[in-house]
Motif scaffolding. Structure first.
Motif, PDB file in Angstrom:
ATOM      1  N   LEU A   1       0.822  -1.208   0.000  1.00 30.85           N
ATOM      2  CA  LEU A   1       0.000   0.000   0.000  1.00 30.85           C
ATOM      3  C   LEU A   1       0.859   1.263   0.000  1.00 30.85           C
ATOM      4  CD1 LEU A   1      -2.849  -0.995   2.499  1.00 30.85           C
ATOM      5  CD2 LEU A   1      -2.929  -0.988   0.006  1.00 30.85           C
ATOM      6  N   GLY A   2       2.053   1.187   0.552  1.00 34.21           N
ATOM      7  CA  GLY A   2       2.946   2.337   0.563  1.00 34.21           C
ATOM      8  C   GLY A   2       2.450   3.420   1.501  1.00 34.21           C
ATOM      9  N   GLU A   3       2.986   4.639   1.286  1.00 40.32           N
ATOM     10  CA  GLU A   3       2.689   5.698   2.257  1.00 40.32           C
ATOM     11  C   GLU A   3       2.103   6.950   1.635  1.00 40.32           C
ATOM     12  OE1 GLU A   3       6.148   6.424   4.593  1.00 40.32           O
ATOM     13  OE2 GLU A   3       6.000   4.473   5.590  1.00 40.32           O
ATOM     14  N   GLY A   4       1.497   6.826   0.454  1.00 40.43           N
ATOM     15  CA  GLY A   4       0.973   8.023  -0.222  1.00 40.43           C
ATOM     16  C   GLY A   4      -0.187   8.654   0.525  1.00 40.43           C
ATOM     17  N   GLU A   5      -0.299   9.982   0.384  1.00 44.34           N
ATOM     18  CA  GLU A   5      -1.443  10.659   1.007  1.00 44.34           C
ATOM     19  C   GLU A   5      -2.594  10.688   0.012  1.00 44.34           C
ATOM     20  OE1 GLU A   5      -0.649  14.491   2.514  1.00 44.34           O
ATOM     21  OE2 GLU A   5       0.568  13.737   4.169  1.00 44.34           O
ATOM     22  N   ASP A   6      -3.815  10.644   0.520  1.00 40.27           N
ATOM     23  CA  ASP A   6      -5.021  10.697  -0.304  1.00 40.27           C
ATOM     24  C   ASP A   6      -5.112   9.554  -1.304  1.00 40.27           C
ATOM     25  OD1 ASP A   6      -5.932  13.071   0.878  1.00 40.27           O
ATOM     26  OD2 ASP A   6      -4.539  14.209  -0.370  1.00 40.27           O
ATOM     27  N   ASP A   7      -4.367   8.490  -1.077  1.00 37.03           N
ATOM     28  CA  ASP A   7      -4.464   7.341  -1.975  1.00 37.03           C
ATOM     29  C   ASP A   7      -5.835   6.686  -1.822  1.00 37.03           C
ATOM     30  OD1 ASP A   7      -2.006   7.622  -3.058  1.00 37.03           O
ATOM     31  OD2 ASP A   7      -1.023   6.161  -1.768  1.00 37.03           O
ATOM     32  N   TYR A   8      -6.278   6.102  -2.902  1.00 36.59           N
ATOM     33  CA  TYR A   8      -7.621   5.514  -2.943  1.00 36.59           C
ATOM     34  C   TYR A   8      -7.447   4.080  -3.423  1.00 36.59           C
ATOM     35  CZ  TYR A   8     -12.684   5.801  -4.050  1.00 36.59           C
ATOM     36  OH  TYR A   8     -14.053   5.658  -4.097  1.00 36.59           O
ATOM     37  N   PHE A   9      -7.760   3.153  -2.593  1.00 38.35           N
ATOM     38  CA  PHE A   9      -7.547   1.745  -2.950  1.00 38.35           C
ATOM     39  C   PHE A   9      -8.867   0.996  -3.068  1.00 38.35           C
ATOM     40  CE2 PHE A   9      -3.623   2.915  -0.722  1.00 38.35           C
ATOM     41  CZ  PHE A   9      -2.682   2.501  -1.644  1.00 38.35           C
ATOM     42  N   LEU A  10      -8.948   0.169  -4.091  1.00 34.98           N
ATOM     43  CA  LEU A  10     -10.095  -0.740  -4.222  1.00 34.98           C
ATOM     44  C   LEU A  10      -9.598  -2.149  -3.943  1.00 34.98           C
ATOM     45  CD1 LEU A  10     -11.670   0.446  -7.597  1.00 34.98           C
ATOM     46  CD2 LEU A  10     -12.387   1.021  -5.293  1.00 34.98           C
ATOM     47  N   PHE A  11     -10.273  -2.843  -3.072  1.00 35.02           N
ATOM     48  CA  PHE A  11      -9.943  -4.239  -2.801  1.00 35.02           C
ATOM     49  C   PHE A  11     -11.006  -5.111  -3.454  1.00 35.02           C
ATOM     50  CE2 PHE A  11      -6.674  -4.138   0.564  1.00 35.02           C
ATOM     51  CZ  PHE A  11      -6.641  -2.779   0.811  1.00 35.02           C
ATOM     52  N   ASP A  12     -10.598  -5.931  -4.396  1.00 35.44           N
ATOM     53  CA  ASP A  12     -11.548  -6.863  -5.013  1.00 35.44           C
ATOM     54  C   ASP A  12     -11.567  -8.108  -4.126  1.00 35.44           C
ATOM     55  OD1 ASP A  12     -13.137  -8.357  -6.657  1.00 35.44           O
ATOM     56  OD2 ASP A  12     -11.593  -8.697  -8.185  1.00 35.44           O
ATOM     57  N   CYS A  13     -12.629  -8.238  -3.348  1.00 30.20           N
ATOM     58  CA  CYS A  13     -12.662  -9.299  -2.330  1.00 30.20           C
ATOM     59  C   CYS A  13     -13.388 -10.529  -2.851  1.00 30.20           C
ATOM     60  CB  CYS A  13     -13.396  -8.795  -1.081  1.00 30.20           C
ATOM     61  SG  CYS A  13     -12.652  -7.329  -0.387  1.00 30.20           S
ATOM     62  N   PRO A  14     -13.005 -11.682  -2.357  1.00 29.27           N
ATOM     63  CA  PRO A  14     -13.735 -12.890  -2.753  1.00 29.27           C
ATOM     64  C   PRO A  14     -15.167 -12.844  -2.237  1.00 29.27           C
ATOM     65  CG  PRO A  14     -11.911 -13.430  -1.254  1.00 29.27           C
ATOM     66  CD  PRO A  14     -11.943 -11.952  -1.387  1.00 29.27           C
ATOM     67  N   GLY A  15     -16.078 -13.434  -2.996  1.00 33.80           N
ATOM     68  CA  GLY A  15     -17.495 -13.331  -2.634  1.00 33.80           C
ATOM     69  C   GLY A  15     -17.992 -14.402  -1.675  1.00 33.80           C
ATOM     70  N   GLN A  16     -17.167 -15.407  -1.379  1.00 34.78           N
ATOM     71  CA  GLN A  16     -17.647 -16.510  -0.529  1.00 34.78           C
ATOM     72  C   GLN A  16     -18.164 -15.983   0.800  1.00 34.78           C
ATOM     73  OE1 GLN A  16     -15.314 -16.814  -2.658  1.00 34.78           O
ATOM     74  NE2 GLN A  16     -15.265 -18.875  -3.492  1.00 34.78           N
ATOM     75  N   ILE A  17     -19.427 -16.259   1.069  1.00 34.10           N
ATOM     76  CA  ILE A  17     -20.098 -15.640   2.215  1.00 34.10           C
ATOM     77  C   ILE A  17     -19.471 -16.061   3.545  1.00 34.10           C
ATOM     78  CG2 ILE A  17     -21.953 -17.370   2.402  1.00 34.10           C
ATOM     79  CD1 ILE A  17     -22.530 -13.608   2.768  1.00 34.10           C
ATOM     80  N   GLU A  18     -18.873 -17.259   3.593  1.00 35.03           N
ATOM     81  CA  GLU A  18     -18.313 -17.690   4.889  1.00 35.03           C
ATOM     82  C   GLU A  18     -17.166 -16.790   5.352  1.00 35.03           C
ATOM     83  OE1 GLU A  18     -18.528 -19.532   2.120  1.00 35.03           O
ATOM     84  OE2 GLU A  18     -17.064 -21.171   2.084  1.00 35.03           O
TER      85      GLU A  18
END
Ligand SMILES: Nc1nc2c(ncn2[C@@H]2O[C@H](COP(=O)(O)OP(=O)(O)OP(=O)(O)O)[C@@H](O)[C@H]2O)c(=O)[nH]1
Length: 234
Positions: free
Chosen positions: A45-62
């Motif tokens: 992720l590093g140390e940038g200011e105002d960075d905007y990250f999207l995490f594509d997460c797995p959909g498995q409900i468990e």
């Protein structure tokens, strides 16, 4: 872009003869390995200011119900001063009848109560719906759940579930818990609405606004006040 497969991959775990995991066990193993190795994520992720990250997460409900991995991820990001918004994506093509709708609503609720962060529900793949289906799905976006479930009486719901579904519908309705934003990837306005809703949930960009205000004419008039808008990650 950071790719978690550089850290661990489900395929490798499943191929490992000593672990012998199937797809679900493999995924859980990977997620647990991931939370024990958050230093990898921190570095990516590093140390940038105002960075905007999207995490594509797995959909498995468990991952959102049985084991605390997603909650630990969210807590860690917040600990690192990120503002986190959960965006729950549900495929519009599955929202065709009241029972599937209720099941989608309950999954969304489950993620909401587990993660305890600002939460937005998005109904995706609207571009794949016919005109007629689009019209029909409108009632599911800002739903009158009691009304939708009442329509199911002619057969969508078995008699013995009617009391339960009615009670669930009442709770969800009374607390205005669930709404969905439609996302049609061929329609820029629809993409903008989803992005703006997320930005406003995490107040992204609000720190930046004062920088756009024109400077006062008197440059010497430095009253020593702090702008009050430190650049914070989002
Ligand atoms: N037409 C259209 N296709 C889409 C859209 N979103 C995803 N797809 C396609 O649908 C297929 C499956 O993608 P997703 O539904 O995003 O898959 P997913 O659920 O993220 O898969 P996992 O991350 O493995 O759980 C891919 O071929 C995508 O290109 C959309 O809004 N419209």
């Amino acid at each position: 872009m950071a790719d978690i497969r550089e850290l661990i991959s489900v395929d490798d775990v499943m191929e490992d003869d000593s672990l012998r995991f199937g797809p679900n066990g493999g995924l859980v193993f990977c997620m647990e390995y991931f939370i024990q190795n958050f230093d990898w994520l921190e570095e990516e992720l590093g140390e940038g200011e105002d960075d905007y990250f999207l995490f594509d997460c797995p959909g498995q409900i468990e991952l959102y119900t049985h084991i605390p991995v997603m909650r630990q991820l969210v807590d860690t990001l917040q600990h690192w001063n990120f503002r986190v918004c959960a965006v729950f994506l549900i495929d519009s093509q599955f929202m065709v009848d009241p029972s599937k709708f209720l099941s989608g609503v309950l999954s969304a609720l489950s993620a909401m109560v587990t993660l305890e962060v600002p939460h937005i529900n998005v109904m995706t793949k609207m571009d794949l719906l016919s005109k007629k289906a689009k019209k029909e799905i409108e009632r599911y976006l800002d739903p009158d759940i009691r009304g939708i479930l009442a329509d199911g009486r002619e057969g969508y719901f078995d008699q013995k579930f009617q009391k339960l579904t009615k009670a669930l519908g009442t709770v969800v309705d009374d607390f205005s818990l669930v709404q969905f934003l439609p996302l049609d990837r061929s329609d820029e306005d629809s993409i903008d609405i989803v992005l703006n809703t997320i930005d406003s949930a995490i107040q992204y960009g609000e720190d930046l606004e004062p920088r756009e205000v024109p400077e006062l004419p008197d440059d010497d008039d430095d009253d020593g006040r702090d702008s009050g808008f430190p650049g914070e990650e989002s």
